[in-house]
Each structure stands twice: as C-alpha cells, then as structure tokens.
Design a protein around this motif. Structure first.
Motif: not given
Length: 389
Positions: A118-119, A130, A145-147
C-alpha cells in the motif's frame, strides 16, 4: 430444445434470424414459407436473442457435463446440479447453483488473505517513508507519504469471485436457496473491491498451497464471467444467455486431469508456442506438450472434442499433429478425442517415409464420472509409456 450439432426448423422473422446468426453460436439457413433452420455447433446452454430462447444440450451424460465444468471436485458436489439439469433441460440455473455451492464450500474454509503493498499519505508514520512521494510534497511534513504491507482480503482471487457472484445474482430462475447463498457470499466479501476482471489474468493466477483450495471456485467464476451475458428481451423481462464451448471445456478438462495424473512423472504444458520453420518461422501452439523432469520435450498431444462424421480422425487433425511432431523432432504424437461412434478407443497411423506414429485415442464420456476418471488414468499411462520410448 436441440442437441449439439443438431438442427431445428423455426418460424422466425428475418430480423430474428439475423440476430441469432450474429451470436455465432448457431448456423441459420433460410427455408421456404418464412421458416429457418437453426443448426447447433459446439456450444451448449441457453441462448436468448430477440425474443428467441434456445436450449442446446450436449450429447454426453449430464453428470459428466458438470465433471467437465470444474475438475477437482468430488462427485457429491455436482450430483444434484446434474439431476436438476437433466430434468429441467436448462443449464444456466444449474450452473449458478453449482457455482454458489462451490464458493460456499471454498469460503467456509476462510476468506483468503495475503499481504498487499500500500502507498498512502497518513498523519502518523506506518511502515516506511515513501521517500519519492514525500519529496514531491515540497517540504510539507504531514501527512506523511507511507509505504507498508497490509494483510488484506482485497486480493485478486476474491475480486474474481465477487465479480462472478454479482453477475450470477442477476440471473433469473435461480433457486431462492442458491440466491441466498450468493448474497451471504457477497457479505463475506464486502471489504473486497468491485473491479473489472480480465479472463487472461484469471488464467494466470499461480496456484500454491495457500490458495489451492480456491482453484475450483476460480474455475467456475471464470466460466460464469466468460460465458454469461445478460440481455433485455421484449416486454422488459430479463433473460440470460449462457453458452459454453464444449471444445474449450473438453480441452481444459483433459489438460487438468492429465496434469494431475502425471504429476511427478511428466510436466504437462498447455498451448506453448513452437515453430515449424528455421529461424522461428511458422509459429504453432499444440494443445499439450509433455516434458520430463529434466525439461526435455518427450511427447505432444492435441485435444479434439468432435470426430469426423465417419468416426475417424479428420485429415486436417493428422496434418496438424504431424507438423507438431516434426517441429519438435518426436517419433510419436496423440490426438485425444471424445468418444468414437464405432466403439474403438485407439487407432494408429504410421506416416510414410518418416515412420512417425500418429495415435488417435478416445475418451468415453457416456459412462459414470468414476468410469471417466478410469479412462483418464489409462490415457495418462499410455502417454507416460509412449514418452519413455
């Protein structure tokens, strides 16, 4: 109602005849007095077009139609559907019932889940940053912004089932019990996204020990998605067409059963590309290629549902098989047919000058499912023996 490859004469308007002809499922020929002759081809099922409803039944044992529909299920899974189809002559509601019960059994073991990448932009960090996405935010610190990987049921296999269930629920004449089954399955998959499904992607789903129990349900879901169309006939009454190509069905059945029977002895590869000419010229795709454990090609087969009218293999089929054996430098190949009308189950043609052996072998689908399974095992044994020569 008519049988596959059979004919029926009907009073139709020219417009109705043209609509039926355009479906491609039957041939339409004009007669005198406003009558038309409809001749079935290899497709069976329920055809609805411009106020005309045709029921086309296969010539094989109704139980074995469901045996062909989905390899891998025990006889109890299709016994009732075969009985319903045999008495009602309408394939579609029975197939939907078969699909509903199969999905119920599958989801009864638990909805399949796996980790999905997921992003997202989140207020708090989850997983890892991210970096590219965060840099593009031009210095804004939040959201981040996450991964991350999420253990989710919103995976492709479940999307396939949900798409087929939604389509099945639009079919009329389905038994109320099976309709309730389908509704419960939608609830079980409520967190799965509704998405368009490509049939090629369904075929490409890799089967592992984690999702192997989904294989029968996915096979039937593909069948529903590929063959079910919904139309509105005159008067606003919904009707459904469900047409299954017996050629494709028979080939898929034989491929899957041989793959299972020969596991550990030969690898069964369906429809690989081979070339007849030097320099990779004249591409061909045999139905079945058999490789040994070292990866060497040992045998080739082609699956044909219908024999010629004289109960012999067609000349074109022999030419095709000869091209395959020549391209792969094999001494022998096999044409796998449905039942021979003359009762013979095998014949061999030896090619002049080359000595190549072209074997035509039949599988009798008129017996019980257990008898059909026995014939598949005999076929697998003959292929294993020939590939060892």
């Amino acid at each position: 109602m008519l049988l596959e490859y059979g004919s029926i004469d009907l009073d139709l308007t020219r417009g109705q005849a043209e609509v039926v002809q355009r479906t491609g499922f039957v041939d339409v020929r004009p007669l005198t007095g406003g009558r038309w002759r409809l001749t079935a081809k290899s497709y069976v099922g329920s055809l609805v077009a411009d106020g005309i409803e045709l029921l086309i039944r296969p010539k094989i044992n109704p139980e074995n139609l469901f045996l062909l529909l989905e390899p891998g299920l025990p006889p109890a899974a299709w016994r009732q559907e075969a009985f319903d189809y045999d008495t009602s002559s309408d394939l579609l509601p029975s197939v939907i019932a078969f699909f509903a019960r199969t999905v119920e059994t599958t989801l009864g073991r638990g909805v399949l889940r796996s980790y999905q990448a997921r992003q997202e932009s989140l207020v708090a960090l989850r997983g890892r940053v991210d970096v590219v996405g965060q840099v593009n935010r031009a210095g804004v610190l939040t959201p981040v912004a996450c991964m991350y990987d999420e253990f989710s049921d919103d995976i492709f296999e479940n999307r396939v089932l949900k798409a087929a269930i939604r389509l099945a629920l639009r079919v009329p004449r389905v038994d109320a019990v099976d309709r309730r089954r389908l509704m419960r399955q939608l609830v079980a998959l409520e967190s799965v996204a509704d998405a368009a499904v490509r049939l090629e992607a369904v075929d490409a789903v890799p089967m592992t020990r984690l999702n192997q129990h989904y294989a029968p349900a996915l096979g039937l879901a593909r069948l529903v998605l590929a063959n079910l169309t919904l139309t509105d006939v005159r008067g606003g009454t919904p009707a459904s067409s469900f047409m299954v190509d017996m050629n494709d069905l028979f080939q898929r059945f034989v491929t899957e059963r041989l793959r299972r029977a020969l596991r550990g002895r030969l690898e069964v590869v369906d429809e690989p590309t081979v070339h007849l000419g030097l320099g990779n010229r004249v591409a061909m795709q045999p139905d079945l290629v058999f490789r040994d454990t070292a990866g060497a090609v040992r045998f080739v087969g082609d699956v044909k549902y219908k024999l010629a009218d004289d109960a012999r293999g067609r000349s074109d089929d022999y030419y095709q098989l000869l091209a395959y054996t020549t391209a792969m430098d094999l001494p022998e190949g096999m044409l796998i047919y449905c039942r021979r009308a003359d009762g013979r189950n095998q014949s061999t043609v030896t090619v002049k000058h080359s000595g190549k052996r072209l074997v035509a072998r039949a599988i009798d689908l008129s017996g019980s499912p257990a008898e059909v399974e026995h014939e598949i095992l005999l076929l697998a044994g003959a292929i294993a023996e020939a590939s060892a020569r």
